[in-house]
Write an enzyme that holds these catalytic residues in place. Structure first.
Site, mmCIF file in Angstrom:
data_model
loop_
_atom_site.group_PDB
_atom_site.id
_atom_site.type_symbol
_atom_site.label_atom_id
_atom_site.label_comp_id
_atom_site.label_asym_id
_atom_site.label_seq_id
_atom_site.Cartn_x
_atom_site.Cartn_y
_atom_site.Cartn_z
ATOM 1 N N ASN A 10 -0.849 -66.781 28.814
ATOM 2 C CA ASN A 10 0.411 -67.435 29.183
ATOM 3 C C ASN A 10 1.298 -66.363 29.799
ATOM 4 O OD1 ASN A 10 2.859 -68.734 29.316
ATOM 5 N ND2 ASN A 10 3.150 -68.916 27.088
ATOM 6 N N HIS A 96 5.880 -75.465 24.193
ATOM 7 C CA HIS A 96 6.005 -74.059 23.783
ATOM 8 C C HIS A 96 7.369 -73.873 23.112
ATOM 9 C CE1 HIS A 96 6.416 -69.737 23.934
ATOM 10 N NE2 HIS A 96 5.114 -69.668 24.086
ATOM 11 N N GLU A 98 9.516 -71.675 23.376
ATOM 12 C CA GLU A 98 10.602 -71.278 24.287
ATOM 13 C C GLU A 98 11.169 -72.504 24.993
ATOM 14 O OE1 GLU A 98 8.312 -68.252 26.253
ATOM 15 O OE2 GLU A 98 8.370 -67.076 24.410
ATOM 16 N N GLU A 168 1.639 -71.279 16.996
ATOM 17 C CA GLU A 168 2.399 -70.089 17.368
ATOM 18 C C GLU A 168 3.616 -69.965 16.466
ATOM 19 O OE1 GLU A 168 1.300 -68.947 21.673
ATOM 20 O OE2 GLU A 168 3.110 -70.144 21.717
ATOM 21 N N GLY A 174 6.178 -62.512 20.852
ATOM 22 C CA GLY A 174 6.845 -61.444 21.591
ATOM 23 C C GLY A 174 7.559 -60.439 20.710
#
Ligand code: PGA
Length: 259
Positions: A10, A96, A98, A168, A174
């Site tokens: 990704n 996702h 985000e 996730e 991150g």
């Protein structure tokens, strides 16, 4: 039949089309037409066409990072399923964290997109995961259950075989903090149990569940050895050819062990 290990990169909002070609080229040359695992590259929309041309004769698959649930029309700035299909996109990351946290995507929106993807023969990579506050409050399983049940509403058992789930944990994305293999396996097993409730045992056994969140070459082997971890959705470490190729190798090693 063991589930095919899947390594998906990704790239998020990184790489111009020119840079994406520079990144993809050595990866594609090196993995050529391997068929042991599924490799998916998910560049930004603007690089899909260029990467699509590069992977045309390889076994590597192309994924988008988001998609509209609408077919066409007055939706400025949106990209339709047909537009992705026309570029030979096969997979699409949906929900996702985000997108959920920065762009307000709810489970209901994620569900509409999931259904639209399946109707257009695109394989959704549906992301679920808890925040640190939710984990610390003991709500991990409840949060994931809601994301699964609502995100997969109206999906039939036969369609579900084409869905990939990505677990996730938001606190691991991150951040350099990875869930330990045991922590990840515990949630993956829970996800498979929920999928069994939704779609039945035989379908649930076929659905791939990827782990995402600071997965990198030095922790991939341990994560991929877990019985319910069927691959990885990788952000940061998919941005260099060296790391991406090392992750593909880790995937192949895991595939050889899981036969
Ligand atoms: P990361 O991202 O590997 O950089 O943690 C994973 C993801 O968000 O898909």
């Amino acid at each position: 039949m063991p589930r095919t290990i899947t390594i998906a990169g990704n790239w998020k909002m990184n790489k111009t089309a020119t840079e994406a070609v520079e990144l993809a080229k050595p990866i594609i040359q090196s993995i050529a037409n391997q068929s042991e695992i599924t490799v998916i590259m998910c560049p930004p929309f603007t690089a899909l066409h260029a990467v699509s041309e590069l992977i045309a004769n390889s076994s590597t698959r192309l994924g988008a990072q988001n998609m509209s649930d609408k077919a066409s029309g007055a939706y400025t700035g949106e990209i339709s399923p047909a537009m992705l299909r026309d570029l030979h996109v096969t997979h699409v990351i949906l929900g996702h964290s985000e997108r959920r946290s920065y762009y307000g995507e709810t489970d209901a929106i994620v569900n509409k997109k999931t259904l639209a993807a399946l109707e257009n023969s695109l394989k959704p990579i549906l992301c679920v995961g808890e925040t640190l506050a939710e984990r610390e409050a003991g709500k991990t399983f409840a949060v994931i259950k809601t994301q699964l049940v609502q995100g997969l509403a109206e999906v039939s058992a036969s369609q579900a075989e084409n869905v990939i789930i990505a677990y996730e944990p938001v606190w691991a994305i991150g951040t350099g903090k990875t869930a330990t293999p045991a922590m990840a396996q515990e949630v993956h097993a829970f996800i498979r149990q929920e999928l069994t409730g939704l779609f039945g045992e035989s379908t649930a056994q076929k659905i791939r569940i990827l782990y995402g969140g600071s997965m990198k070459p030095d922790n991939a082997d341990a994560l991929l050895s877990e019985v319910d971890i069927d691959g990885g959705l990788i952000g940061g470490a998919s941005l260099t050819a060296k790391d991406f190729l090392a992750l593909v190798e880790a995937g192949k090693t895991a595939a050889a062990k899981k036969v």
